[in-house]
Scaffold this motif. Structure first.
Motif, PDB file in Angstrom:
ATOM      1  N   CYS A  69     -42.081 -31.246  23.805  1.00 46.46           N
ATOM      2  CA  CYS A  69     -40.635 -31.173  24.058  1.00 46.46           C
ATOM      3  C   CYS A  69     -39.907 -32.187  23.174  1.00 46.46           C
ATOM      4  O   CYS A  69     -38.833 -31.930  22.639  1.00 46.46           O
ATOM      5  N   CYS A  72     -38.190 -32.046  19.340  1.00 43.64           N
ATOM      6  CA  CYS A  72     -36.788 -31.699  19.066  1.00 43.64           C
ATOM      7  C   CYS A  72     -35.844 -32.621  19.848  1.00 43.64           C
ATOM      8  O   CYS A  72     -34.823 -33.044  19.327  1.00 43.64           O
ATOM      9  N   HIS A  73     -36.178 -32.891  21.104  1.00 46.27           N
ATOM     10  CA  HIS A  73     -35.397 -33.816  21.934  1.00 46.27           C
ATOM     11  C   HIS A  73     -35.964 -35.205  21.636  1.00 46.27           C
ATOM     12  O   HIS A  73     -36.818 -35.707  22.373  1.00 46.27           O
TER      13      HIS A  73
HETATM   14  C1  HEC Z   1     -38.098 -26.393  18.811  1.00 48.68           C
HETATM   15  C2  HEC Z   1     -37.162 -27.348  19.379  1.00 48.68           C
HETATM   16  C3  HEC Z   1     -37.200 -27.567  20.876  1.00 48.68           C
HETATM   17  C4  HEC Z   1     -38.265 -27.890  21.675  1.00 48.68           C
HETATM   18  C5  HEC Z   1     -39.689 -28.087  21.260  1.00 48.68           C
HETATM   19  C6  HEC Z   1     -37.752 -27.992  23.022  1.00 48.68           C
HETATM   20  N1  HEC Z   1     -36.413 -27.774  23.038  1.00 48.68           N
HETATM   21 FE1  HEC Z   1     -35.173 -27.952  24.645  1.00 48.68          FE
HETATM   22  N2  HEC Z   1     -33.601 -27.393  23.501  1.00 48.68           N
HETATM   23  C7  HEC Z   1     -33.659 -27.085  22.154  1.00 48.68           C
HETATM   24  C8  HEC Z   1     -32.351 -26.645  21.714  1.00 48.68           C
HETATM   25  C9  HEC Z   1     -32.004 -26.190  20.306  1.00 48.68           C
HETATM   26  C10 HEC Z   1     -31.496 -26.722  22.830  1.00 48.68           C
HETATM   27  C11 HEC Z   1     -30.007 -26.370  22.886  1.00 48.68           C
HETATM   28  C12 HEC Z   1     -29.228 -27.541  22.423  1.00 48.68           C
HETATM   29  C13 HEC Z   1     -27.751 -27.213  22.275  1.00 48.68           C
HETATM   30  O1  HEC Z   1     -27.427 -26.062  22.033  1.00 48.68           O
HETATM   31  O2  HEC Z   1     -26.946 -28.131  22.394  1.00 48.68           O
HETATM   32  C14 HEC Z   1     -32.313 -27.198  23.936  1.00 48.68           C
HETATM   33  C15 HEC Z   1     -31.822 -27.439  25.226  1.00 48.68           C
HETATM   34  C16 HEC Z   1     -32.570 -27.948  26.273  1.00 48.68           C
HETATM   35  C17 HEC Z   1     -32.035 -28.320  27.555  1.00 48.68           C
HETATM   36  C18 HEC Z   1     -30.571 -28.226  27.968  1.00 48.68           C
HETATM   37  C19 HEC Z   1     -29.862 -29.443  27.455  1.00 48.68           C
HETATM   38  C20 HEC Z   1     -28.398 -29.511  27.810  1.00 48.68           C
HETATM   39  O3  HEC Z   1     -27.799 -30.532  27.487  1.00 48.68           O
HETATM   40  O4  HEC Z   1     -27.840 -28.562  28.358  1.00 48.68           O
HETATM   41  C21 HEC Z   1     -33.079 -28.788  28.306  1.00 48.68           C
HETATM   42  C22 HEC Z   1     -33.015 -29.327  29.718  1.00 48.68           C
HETATM   43  C23 HEC Z   1     -34.267 -28.685  27.484  1.00 48.68           C
HETATM   44  N3  HEC Z   1     -33.924 -28.183  26.255  1.00 48.68           N
HETATM   45  C24 HEC Z   1     -35.539 -29.030  27.903  1.00 48.68           C
HETATM   46  C25 HEC Z   1     -36.678 -28.887  27.105  1.00 48.68           C
HETATM   47  C26 HEC Z   1     -38.018 -29.094  27.602  1.00 48.68           C
HETATM   48  C27 HEC Z   1     -38.384 -29.522  28.997  1.00 48.68           C
HETATM   49  C28 HEC Z   1     -38.851 -28.842  26.562  1.00 48.68           C
HETATM   50  C29 HEC Z   1     -40.360 -28.818  26.562  1.00 48.68           C
HETATM   51  C30 HEC Z   1     -40.942 -27.879  27.517  1.00 48.68           C
HETATM   52  C31 HEC Z   1     -38.028 -28.512  25.404  1.00 48.68           C
HETATM   53  N4  HEC Z   1     -36.732 -28.525  25.789  1.00 48.68           N
HETATM   54  C32 HEC Z   1     -38.522 -28.257  24.144  1.00 48.68           C
HETATM   55  C33 HEC Z   1     -34.759 -27.191  21.340  1.00 48.68           C
HETATM   56  C34 HEC Z   1     -36.033 -27.504  21.750  1.00 48.68           C
END
Ligand code: HEC
Ligand code: HEC
Length: 274
Positions: A69, A72-73
């Motif tokens: 996770c 990217c985060h």
């Molecule tokens: C390949 C990149 C990537 C990975 C790996 C990833 N994410 Fe994300 N995530 C994103 C993107 C892009 C967004 C949307 C961000 C935006 O549009 O502002 C997002 C949004 C989110 C949000 C909502 C955030 C908000 O402010 O509304 C959460 C919660 C989240 N991710 C949790 C996770 C979790 C838990 C994992 C692992 C299981 C994970 N992400 C893995 C790219 C990723």
């Protein structure tokens, strides 16, 4: 100058600054990891942090890709403009056009497991989900409902230039392949404690699928411009970031069959991959 005029000016300025103060976002700040409390509450928070930064190994039955996770985060959701999780618990439940309904935080998390990690998601009431939500709740403790936090999501780039995929390919070889590999396959470091844990794959079966947020041109360009090359974010021009994003997102990646249910009431963004 007549006093009435000066007074009027002061009043106008005072009311303007009040408007600005209201619109002013809260400066970005994340709590330090060493302030996680001791005891069982803290243990659950630390378990969430471990899952988010070492996802494939912590949840081997669910996760089939090689992404964490935190790839990217960045820094486990504590970096501004890298989709931080600070304050995220106050933003949900939230209306999602993609699902044409409200989604809860666990449902949003499941979406990132299925799309961004191209994997299966833990159940809403499962132990891993409780740990993840506990960590995000701890990160959000200082943030109240209805706030506007600086650095939320990805940056809003000043322009959206037309992208050139061929130029993007050349740039990829020059600026990105050294870490992410010529075939975008990444290079993994299995040491969980070491930040940033090797170099994640950008395409192929080990990376995010076509229905992920990162597979959308504007999001990928914004992430890349701000955060890549790693630790030198901001050196690419917006044009270069768009060229690179267009190249990267169009490399072979896994499909996501449930995508047919996305945007059931329309409103699909123009940069969706399907
Ligand atoms: C390949 C990149 C990537 C990975 C790996 C990833 N994410 Fe994300 N995530 C994103 C993107 C892009 C967004 C949307 C961000 C935006 O549009 O502002 C997002 C949004 C989110 C949000 C909502 C955030 C908000 O402010 O509304 C959460 C919660 C989240 N991710 C949790 C996770 C979790 C838990 C994992 C692992 C299981 C994970 N992400 C893995 C790219 C990723
Ligand atoms: C110095 C090494 C390095 C270079 C050069 C680099 N990256 Fe990265 N990249 C990383 C690391 C490390 C991460 C994961 C960060 C983490 O886990 O904290 C990452 C994450 C990413 C991600 C999100 C995760 C994923 O796998 O999809 C994308 C997209 C990305 N890089 C694109 C690029 C692009 C495009 C370039 C070329 C401009 C580039 N990177 C150059 C090291 C690098």
């Amino acid at each position: 100058m007549p006093r009435a005029f000066i007074l009027a000016c002061c009043l106008v300025m005072a009311s303007l600054s009040m408007v600005w103060a209201e619109a002013e976002p809260i400066p970005f700040a994340a709590p330090e990891e060493n302030s996680i409390p001791a005891g069982p509450d803290g243990d659950l928070i630390r378990r969430g942090l471990l899952i988010l930064t070492d996802t494939p190994r912590q949840l081997p039955d669910l996760v089939h890709s090689r992404l964490r996770c935190s790839n990217c985060h960045l820094k486990a959701g504590t970096v501004a403009y890298a989709a931080p999780w600070v304050g995220v618990t106050t933003r949900y439940p939230r209306y999602s056009r993609r699902s044409a309904g409200d989604v809860s935080l666990p449902q949003r998390i499941q979406g990132c497991f299925r799309r961004s990690l191209n994997s299966e998601a833990p159940a809403v009431d499962s132990e891993p989900m409780q740990a993840i939500v506990a960590y995000m709740t701890w990160l959000s403790e200082e943030i109240s409902e209805g706030y506007r936090l600086e650095g939320w999501g990805f940056p809003r780039l000043a322009e959206m230039p037309p992208a050139d995929r061929q130029r993007g390919e050349q740039l990829f070889v020059q600026r990105c392949a050294v870490c992410h590999g010529k075939e975008g396959q990444g290079r993994l470091d299995e040491t969980p404690q070491r930040y940033p844990y090797g170099f994640p794959p950008l395409w192929g079966k080990d990376s995010f699928n076509i229905a992920a947020g990162m597979a959308r041109l504007h999001k990928a360009a914004a992430f890349i411009q701000r955060n890549m090359p790693f630790s030198s974010g901001g050196i690419l021009t917006i044009q270069q970031a768009y060229d690179l994003a267009d190249f990267v997102i169009h490399q072979p990646r896994e499909d996501y069959p449930p995508k047919v249910h996305d945007w059931p009431e329309g409103g699909k963004p123009s940069d969706a991959r399907y």
